[in-house]
Design an enzyme around this catalytic site. Structure first.
Site, PDB file in Angstrom:
ATOM      1  N   TYR B  97     -29.816 -55.395 -11.302  1.00 52.37           N
ATOM      2  CA  TYR B  97     -29.512 -56.030 -12.185  1.00 52.37           C
ATOM      3  C   TYR B  97     -28.361 -55.556 -12.806  1.00 52.37           C
ATOM      4  O   TYR B  97     -27.301 -56.789 -13.371  1.00 52.37           O
ATOM      5  CB  TYR B  97     -30.179 -54.391 -13.755  1.00 52.37           C
ATOM      6  CG  TYR B  97     -31.442 -55.410 -13.949  1.00 52.37           C
ATOM      7  CD1 TYR B  97     -31.240 -55.836 -14.886  1.00 52.37           C
ATOM      8  CD2 TYR B  97     -32.589 -54.325 -13.618  1.00 52.37           C
ATOM      9  CE1 TYR B  97     -32.648 -56.747 -14.972  1.00 52.37           C
ATOM     10  CE2 TYR B  97     -34.159 -54.731 -13.681  1.00 52.37           C
ATOM     11  CZ  TYR B  97     -34.079 -55.584 -14.924  1.00 52.37           C
ATOM     12  OH  TYR B  97     -34.864 -55.784 -15.027  1.00 52.37           O
ATOM     13  N   GLU B 193     -49.970 -37.219   6.997  1.00 56.59           N
ATOM     14  CA  GLU B 193     -50.394 -38.525   5.408  1.00 56.59           C
ATOM     15  C   GLU B 193     -50.383 -38.398   4.426  1.00 56.59           C
ATOM     16  O   GLU B 193     -50.299 -38.623   3.322  1.00 56.59           O
ATOM     17  CB  GLU B 193     -51.470 -39.741   6.308  1.00 56.59           C
ATOM     18  CG  GLU B 193     -51.592 -40.420   5.648  1.00 56.59           C
ATOM     19  CD  GLU B 193     -53.270 -41.444   5.945  1.00 56.59           C
ATOM     20  OE1 GLU B 193     -53.429 -41.569   7.517  1.00 56.59           O
ATOM     21  OE2 GLU B 193     -52.879 -42.441   5.295  1.00 56.59           O
ATOM     22  N   ASP B 245     -55.421 -39.900   9.413  1.00 57.37           N
ATOM     23  CA  ASP B 245     -56.406 -40.192   9.063  1.00 57.37           C
ATOM     24  C   ASP B 245     -56.638 -41.107  10.993  1.00 57.37           C
ATOM     25  O   ASP B 245     -56.171 -41.928  10.658  1.00 57.37           O
ATOM     26  CB  ASP B 245     -56.755 -41.639   7.881  1.00 57.37           C
ATOM     27  CG  ASP B 245     -57.218 -41.137   6.853  1.00 57.37           C
ATOM     28  OD1 ASP B 245     -57.351 -39.488   6.891  1.00 57.37           O
ATOM     29  OD2 ASP B 245     -57.219 -41.117   5.628  1.00 57.37           O
TER      30      ASP B 245
END
Lengths: 364, 364
Positions: B97, B193, B245
């Site tokens: 911006y 995680e 996982d």
């Protein structure tokens, strides 16, 4: 054991006794709980929040379409009771895994997917008038906080004036048995939609200069952040200012904080922040602060459709809000918080927000 | 001004002088920078990380297809120079911006979309051998930390042993001029995680019992978390254990932490954690810990395809890894960390991780 712990266990046991009595009397055991769907949601104008109505539903055991849900509810409640007794908390995903098992010699599982257990947890919440957090369950946590307050978190005293660039990671459970407010000089609370913009305010020590607390929730604030805002309003009597992008998503975030959400209407009573003030960005800010065209973004068709829907929401019926939303449609652009940086990187923290607060230039 | 600040400004000015000299000599100004694409990425077996090769590209000013990028690079670098001189940091969205404007009387913008400025920032990073954080730019921040360490963050001293249930929100810039490591007794670092599982370890005061630091990054760890892990390895010489996982996504997270990512290969030198150890979940854990079938999830076709790809990655060629991945395919299931809760909610923190560390049952 916290007061809510005792209440929940008492209610669980009472409900369980009723069911057992029904079995013993050869009756069909039943549970009555409030309906959660859209048909039972309304906007309470006086309290300025979305609430659950009085419609009830009954779930019976000897009913092919309800027996499984009946079983699941007791299975989950039994596990929640253990959590409360052991004084531990866990995630709703964990609870799903805890209670998922194959039934006896069948091939039938208690649950196949978490999308089955989550709504039952919500059922338990409404049936026993307990927030998920009071059931010792947490959802995802996001967001952080710094400012002129000392907070006690799980027995540790945290001076939020001395937390560097990172801040205190807001936990998902912000009930008053875990999180206690200690000494605070803060005169207001500023909620900021984006973590990157929050960092700007922290780096500029906005909270020190303006004697306040600043926090963000990385987009739509998670339950912990909403509960914290509500408690700042109730317990510390602080004004809550909400700073979001000027787009339908920003309006949604403000709306969830202030009125609560339609999906979880039963929580509004303890999660909504009806006194929250919308400090910006407003669709009038482009002219007010002479922002260049290059930093505006044209509304998409989906944006326009969304704004037209928002125009009809009962909680946006005040003339000022109608003017704000109609102007947004007319201008045909949206504005991100970062658009203010086109003037100066610190414009948002040094000029924009102080100016808005000073002039009481907000919407409610 | 930090050492890296001075170096970057010096290099910017040198490059700018070269370009001006070329103009003055009526030559075509050019910049030479390393190629960033897949064609210039390789796996350094010795250092155990994904690295950028030696291939270079040249960008010239008088070239229709390169002139705009050339201009954008100098525009962004000039803004970064201002950030460094003013000693402020900002987001990459803000920088977009700041530098987006319409050029003169044309209808041409310097940038139309952030997807144009982000790659140029990466160009500046490789061209000037500077991490984004050293350019005073930050990305999104996620994750939190608690444990046996005192950290100085932007001048504030934070005792990470006293941060309650929330912890220290890990900022996006974790360079050593802002974040300094003070007293630490910790013997290892456990990266988790998921934030919900991290909460389990914190609630059980795992870090206190086992004298360590625990942190999470809410899924794929953001740059701040990765940089912190790397610094724990380098400066505190601590072993880093990664707990994810047992699915392709968890393997990806481990892989990004350890070897770095292909997209941002030039960062590995300062972001990868080549000594990170994969502590679980392993595809052998189902048998090892006698987990019920009900808590396993069948592999999808996409999972299988992904595992077969992973089997071919140079950094998964060790026999132990091949065995691990082949076994996962053979078992045809994945396992989430929460699956361990089927035994006991605290099984993961009280038994699983301590057991794995004690038996050195990990993969590298």
């Amino acid at each position: 054991m916290a007061k809510s712990d005792k209440k929940i266990i008492k209610n669980f046991e009472e409900e369980a006794r009723n069911v057992i009595s029904a079995f013993e009397a050869n009756k069909n055991p039943k549970i009555t709980l409030p309906k959660r769907g859209l048909s039972n949601v309304y906007f309470d104008k006086k309290e300025n929040m979305i609430k659950l109505g009085n419609k009830k539903q009954t779930r019976t055991f000897f009913n092919v379409s309800q027996a499984k849900k009946f079983m699941q509810m007791f299975l989950l409640a039994a596990e929640v009771k253990k959590l409360i007794k052991d004084d531990v908390t866990t995630s709703i995903r964990d609870l799903f895994y805890r209670t998922k098992h194959t039934i006896g010699d069948t091939k039938e599982n208690t649950f196949d997917d978490q999308s089955e257990s989550d709504p039952i947890i919500e059922d338990i919440e409404v049936a026993f008038d307990a927030l998920r957090e009071e059931l010792h369950l947490f959802a995802s946590s996001r967001g952080s906080l710094v400012g002129n307050i000392t907070i006690e978190d799980a027995g540790d005293t945290i001076n939020c004036r001395k937390l560097g660039s990172g801040g205190w990671a807001i936990p998902s459970i912000c009930e008053d048995d875990i999180i206690k407010f200690k000494k605070s000089e803060a005169k207001f609370v500023l909620f900021i939609e984006k973590d990157a913009v929050w960092r700007r305010f922290n780096e500029d020590k906005f909270w020190k200069k303006h004697n306040c607390i600043i926090l963000h929730g990385q987009g739509v604030p998670p339950r912990g952040v909403r509960r914290l805002l509500r408690r700042f309003m109730d317990e510390l009597k602080l004004p809550i200012y909400v700073l979001v992008d000027n787009d339908p998503w920003g309006l949604y975030i403000y709306s969830v904080i202030k009125q609560g959400s339609i999906n979880l209407a039963y929580e509004s009573v303890r999660m909504a922040v009806p006194k929250a003030k919308f400090i910006g960005l407003s669709s009038f800010d482009k002219e007010k602060y002479k922002l260049p065209n290059a930093v505006t973004i044209k509304l998409s068709d989906a944006d326009k459709k969304r704004i037209k829907e928002i125009l009809k929401y009962p909680w946006f019926q005040k003339p000022k809000w109608q003017k704000e939303l109609t102007h947004m449609l007319k201008e045909d652009v949206k504005l991100e918080l970062e658009a203010l940086s086109s003037k100066k990187i610190q414009f948002i923290s040094e000029t924009y927000v102080p100016d808005k607060i000073k002039k009481k230039d907000w919407l409610e």
